[in-house]
Design a protein around this motif. Sequence first.
Motif, PDB file in Angstrom:
ATOM      1  N   TYR A  92     -54.402  54.344  37.076  1.00  0.00           N
ATOM      2  CA  TYR A  92     -53.720  53.048  36.995  1.00  0.00           C
ATOM      3  C   TYR A  92     -52.478  53.022  37.886  1.00  0.00           C
ATOM      4  CZ  TYR A  92     -56.267  50.913  33.041  1.00  0.00           C
ATOM      5  OH  TYR A  92     -57.196  50.306  32.239  1.00  0.00           O
ATOM      6  N   ILE A  93     -51.695  54.080  37.804  1.00  0.00           N
ATOM      7  CA  ILE A  93     -50.441  54.107  38.555  1.00  0.00           C
ATOM      8  C   ILE A  93     -50.711  54.228  40.054  1.00  0.00           C
ATOM      9  CG2 ILE A  93     -48.307  55.401  38.942  1.00  0.00           C
ATOM     10  CD1 ILE A  93     -48.391  55.972  35.855  1.00  0.00           C
ATOM     11  N   LYS A  94     -51.705  55.007  40.425  1.00  0.00           N
ATOM     12  CA  LYS A  94     -52.044  55.094  41.859  1.00  0.00           C
ATOM     13  C   LYS A  94     -52.518  53.742  42.392  1.00  0.00           C
ATOM     14  CE  LYS A  94     -52.685  59.815  43.028  1.00  0.00           C
ATOM     15  NZ  LYS A  94     -53.447  60.725  43.844  1.00  0.00           N
ATOM     16  N   LYS A  95     -53.285  53.007  41.577  1.00  0.00           N
ATOM     17  CA  LYS A  95     -53.713  51.671  41.999  1.00  0.00           C
ATOM     18  C   LYS A  95     -52.497  50.755  42.139  1.00  0.00           C
ATOM     19  CE  LYS A  95     -56.736  47.768  40.990  1.00  0.00           C
ATOM     20  NZ  LYS A  95     -57.728  47.175  40.099  1.00  0.00           N
ATOM     21  N   ALA A  96     -51.556  50.848  41.194  1.00  0.00           N
ATOM     22  CA  ALA A  96     -50.335  50.041  41.278  1.00  0.00           C
ATOM     23  C   ALA A  96     -49.570  50.362  42.560  1.00  0.00           C
ATOM     24  CB  ALA A  96     -49.453  50.290  40.056  1.00  0.00           C
ATOM     25  N   LEU A  97     -49.531  51.632  42.924  1.00  0.00           N
ATOM     26  CA  LEU A  97     -48.823  52.051  44.134  1.00  0.00           C
ATOM     27  C   LEU A  97     -49.538  51.563  45.395  1.00  0.00           C
ATOM     28  CD1 LEU A  97     -46.245  53.500  44.840  1.00  0.00           C
ATOM     29  CD2 LEU A  97     -47.520  55.648  44.885  1.00  0.00           C
ATOM     30  N   GLU A  98     -50.857  51.487  45.338  1.00  0.00           N
ATOM     31  CA  GLU A  98     -51.607  50.903  46.467  1.00  0.00           C
ATOM     32  C   GLU A  98     -51.274  49.421  46.613  1.00  0.00           C
ATOM     33  OE1 GLU A  98     -55.823  51.545  45.943  1.00  0.00           O
ATOM     34  OE2 GLU A  98     -55.546  53.725  45.799  1.00  0.00           O
ATOM     35  N   LEU A  99     -51.089  48.746  45.485  1.00  0.00           N
ATOM     36  CA  LEU A  99     -50.771  47.316  45.506  1.00  0.00           C
ATOM     37  C   LEU A  99     -49.320  47.062  45.915  1.00  0.00           C
ATOM     38  CD1 LEU A  99     -52.636  46.381  42.212  1.00  0.00           C
ATOM     39  CD2 LEU A  99     -53.268  45.621  44.510  1.00  0.00           C
ATOM     40  N   GLU A 100     -48.437  48.003  45.588  1.00  0.00           N
ATOM     41  CA  GLU A 100     -47.016  47.887  45.946  1.00  0.00           C
ATOM     42  C   GLU A 100     -46.536  49.201  46.567  1.00  0.00           C
ATOM     43  OE1 GLU A 100     -44.177  46.401  43.090  1.00  0.00           O
ATOM     44  OE2 GLU A 100     -45.630  44.970  42.309  1.00  0.00           O
ATOM     45  N   PRO A 101     -46.972  49.475  47.792  1.00  0.00           N
ATOM     46  CA  PRO A 101     -46.580  50.741  48.430  1.00  0.00           C
ATOM     47  C   PRO A 101     -45.059  50.844  48.551  1.00  0.00           C
ATOM     48  CG  PRO A 101     -48.174  49.521  49.773  1.00  0.00           C
ATOM     49  CD  PRO A 101     -47.771  48.625  48.655  1.00  0.00           C
ATOM     50  N   GLY A 102     -44.552  52.015  48.283  1.00  0.00           N
ATOM     51  CA  GLY A 102     -43.118  52.236  48.426  1.00  0.00           C
ATOM     52  C   GLY A 102     -42.283  51.791  47.247  1.00  0.00           C
TER      53      GLY A 102
END
Length: 185
Positions: A92-102
């Motif tokens: 879930y968190i990796k997907k969130a990071l893909e959606l909001e990089p950085g």
Amino acid sequence: VQAVISYAAVARQAGEFEKAENALKNALDKNPGDEDLLYELGMTYYFQGDVEKSLDTMHEVLNRNPNSARTLNFIGYTWAEEGRNLEQDRKYIKKALELEPGAGYIMDSLGWVYFQRGEYEKAMQWLQEALEKAGPDAEILEHIGDTYLKLGNRDKAIESYERALDYLMLERVRKRIEGKLEDLK
């Protein structure tokens, strides 16, 4: 909608959870599909201490919008805090990071997942990057302190906790950090 969300945030801050909940539910009656209202209701349950009701509500948000980075992050971080679903929360968190990089707050969550998994070196990498991206933040500094402790660096842990106290935070977070410092001294 924004006025209700602002009101609910102020009510939550004041510990008036029932008022926040009622305002959000009334607004949801008039705007049943509003993701922001539902998200804020989930946050209200969380700060009220009802983690399960909060997670159920956040899953409703996710069902409506599977690409809600903040919701993916919230669920993943909350699971990590409880040490459960440690594989799903990472996804879930990796997907969130893909959606909001950085996004520093999401990097912090990923670091915390690795911490909970016992991968302290990897956790520290993500937490340091989170601090760099988000800027000084009490909870990120607390997580860094916790990780330093696990890595055997007591002095750096104390330094991180003391730095954390320099930044605004929720009273429960301040007490938690002060307790950790007291235990170390």
